[in-house]
Design a protein around this motif. Structure first.
Motif, short mmCIF file in Angstrom:
data_model
loop_
_atom_site.label_atom_id
_atom_site.label_comp_id
_atom_site.label_asym_id
_atom_site.label_seq_id
_atom_site.Cartn_x
_atom_site.Cartn_y
_atom_site.Cartn_z
N LEU A 68 0.74 -1.38 -0.10
CA LEU A 68 -0.01 -0.17 0.20
C LEU A 68 0.89 1.15 -0.05
O LEU A 68 0.72 2.35 -0.58
CB LEU A 68 -0.97 -0.01 1.30
CG LEU A 68 -1.97 -1.09 1.00
CD1 LEU A 68 -2.82 -1.12 2.53
CD2 LEU A 68 -3.08 -1.04 -0.07
N ASP A 69 1.98 1.14 1.01
CA ASP A 69 2.87 2.35 0.65
C ASP A 69 3.41 2.59 -0.74
O ASP A 69 3.56 3.80 -1.14
CB ASP A 69 3.97 2.15 1.70
CG ASP A 69 3.53 2.26 3.15
OD1 ASP A 69 2.51 2.96 3.41
OD2 ASP A 69 4.23 1.99 3.99
N ALA A 70 3.75 1.56 -1.39
CA ALA A 70 4.44 1.57 -2.69
C ALA A 70 3.39 2.13 -3.74
O ALA A 70 3.50 2.88 -4.42
CB ALA A 70 4.90 0.19 -3.21
N ALA A 71 2.02 1.67 -3.62
CA ALA A 71 0.85 2.08 -4.26
C ALA A 71 0.74 3.53 -4.18
O ALA A 71 0.39 4.27 -5.17
CB ALA A 71 -0.48 1.35 -3.80
N GLU A 111 7.23 -3.87 -7.96
CA GLU A 111 8.56 -3.38 -8.10
C GLU A 111 8.94 -2.41 -7.20
O GLU A 111 10.09 -2.45 -6.47
CB GLU A 111 8.58 -2.86 -9.60
CG GLU A 111 10.31 -2.33 -9.80
CD GLU A 111 10.51 -1.73 -11.46
OE1 GLU A 111 11.30 -1.50 -11.55
OE2 GLU A 111 9.48 -1.46 -11.98
N ARG A 112 8.03 -1.28 -6.97
CA ARG A 112 8.25 -0.34 -5.88
C ARG A 112 8.52 -0.78 -4.57
O ARG A 112 8.96 -0.56 -3.77
CB ARG A 112 7.34 0.69 -6.06
CG ARG A 112 7.51 1.86 -4.93
CD ARG A 112 9.08 2.61 -4.94
NE ARG A 112 9.08 3.25 -6.22
CZ ARG A 112 8.64 4.68 -6.43
NH1 ARG A 112 8.09 5.09 -5.60
NH2 ARG A 112 8.64 5.10 -7.78
N ALA A 113 7.50 -2.00 -4.25
CA ALA A 113 7.58 -2.36 -3.04
C ALA A 113 8.57 -3.37 -2.72
O ALA A 113 8.77 -3.85 -1.51
CB ALA A 113 6.12 -3.05 -2.67
N GLY A 114 9.17 -3.80 -3.78
CA GLY A 114 10.28 -4.99 -3.79
C GLY A 114 9.57 -6.38 -3.39
O GLY A 114 10.17 -7.08 -2.71
N VAL A 115 8.73 -6.65 -3.82
CA VAL A 115 7.94 -7.91 -3.66
C VAL A 115 7.62 -8.53 -5.14
O VAL A 115 7.77 -7.78 -6.16
CB VAL A 115 6.62 -7.63 -2.85
CG1 VAL A 115 7.03 -7.41 -1.67
CG2 VAL A 115 5.38 -7.06 -3.61
N SER A 116 7.41 -9.73 -5.37
CA SER A 116 7.01 -10.30 -6.49
C SER A 116 5.47 -10.16 -6.87
O SER A 116 4.74 -9.84 -5.88
CB SER A 116 7.14 -12.04 -6.43
OG SER A 116 6.28 -12.62 -5.42
N THR A 158 -0.12 0.65 -12.22
CA THR A 158 -0.22 -0.93 -12.56
C THR A 158 0.36 -1.64 -11.50
O THR A 158 1.07 -1.32 -10.57
CB THR A 158 0.87 -1.39 -13.83
OG1 THR A 158 2.19 -1.31 -13.67
CG2 THR A 158 0.30 -0.60 -15.05
N THR A 159 -0.20 -2.85 -11.18
CA THR A 159 0.23 -3.93 -10.42
C THR A 159 1.77 -4.06 -10.40
O THR A 159 2.53 -4.09 -9.47
CB THR A 159 -0.40 -5.33 -10.19
OG1 THR A 159 -0.30 -5.81 -11.52
CG2 THR A 159 -1.85 -4.99 -10.05
N ALA A 160 2.34 -4.12 -11.89
CA ALA A 160 3.78 -4.51 -12.04
C ALA A 160 4.56 -3.23 -11.16
O ALA A 160 5.63 -3.70 -10.49
CB ALA A 160 3.98 -4.57 -13.30
N ARG A 161 4.00 -2.26 -11.56
CA ARG A 161 4.80 -1.05 -10.94
C ARG A 161 4.73 -0.82 -9.53
O ARG A 161 5.85 -0.68 -8.78
CB ARG A 161 4.38 0.35 -11.30
CG ARG A 161 4.57 0.48 -13.10
CD ARG A 161 4.44 2.12 -13.27
NE ARG A 161 4.72 2.55 -14.68
CZ ARG A 161 4.27 2.31 -15.80
NH1 ARG A 161 2.81 1.95 -15.72
NH2 ARG A 161 4.71 2.79 -16.99
#
Length: 214
Positions: free
Chosen positions: A28-31, A50-55, A44-47
């Protein structure tokens, strides 16, 4: 159709352990960061992953699509707004007009502090605005305002109180949105909030003085 939309924007599952909760918080923070930087159209979910550092697979365990993430961010915003309304308007230790003034200041400041996210979420609103949760959030806010209006205008008719509540909340929302579209200084925020609060308080004062409340 409504049920299908509701399911598609709900979180896939709720975190049960501290590690899982931390993962959801990170997503959520990355979002928020992606939304503020890219806007709703490029979100996008991919972005986010990537920002969250998770798969992307880990993200999909909790959020099946980007609409689910955006809806969670909006739901959190609705909750904060309801808490703001309730925390200020329900404080009977202060007179009604003092509470209304405090609400205007708090709301305008909040709009300015979170302007980028609010604008992006507004752009994404078609994804979830008709969901049952959206209707529940609107009803909760309306209930808080209605209770305040009954206290502020005890001799007014229900129709008068309803109209007053709608005019104040709609004006506050629209003015806050437009005002926060540009960076504002502390002095600008205070002056704008004071002017808006003066207008609302004068309006309620006039309604309270009228003999005919029909």
């Amino acid at each position: 159709m409504a049920d299908r939309r509701s399911r598609s924007i709900s979180s896939r599952k709720q975190p049960q352990q501290a590690r899982s909760t931390g993962l959801v918080v990170a997503i959520l923070d990355a979002a928020v960061q992606v939304l503020a930087k890219e806007g709703a159209q490029r979100f996008t979910t991919a972005r986010v992953a990537e920002r969250a550092g998770v798969s992307i697979g880990s993200l999909y365990q909790y959020f099946p699509n980007k609409a689910a993430i955006l809806f969670r961010l909006q739901s959190d915003e609705w909750r904060r707004t309801s808490e703001l309304l309730a925390g200020i308007l329900a404080d009977r230790a202060k007179p009604p007009l003092a509470r209304l003034r405090a609400l205007v200041h708090a709301f305008i400041r909040s709009e300015c502090e979170e302007a980028a996210i609010r604008v992006a979420l507004s752009d994404a609103a078609p994804l979830y605005r008709d969901a049952p949760e959206a209707q529940d959030a609107r009803a909760a806010g309306e209930g808080i305002v209605a209770a305040f209006m009954r206290e502020a205008l005890p001799k007014a008719s229900d129709a008068t109180r309803t109209l007053a509540g709608e005019l104040i909340t709609t004006t506050l929302s629209e003015v806050g949105k437009r005002f926060s579209e540009a960076p504002r200084s502390e002095a600008e925020i205070a002056r704008h909030a004071d002017g808006l609060a003066d207008m609302f308080c004068a309006y309620l004062g006039e309604l309270a003085r009228r003999r005919d409340h029909s």
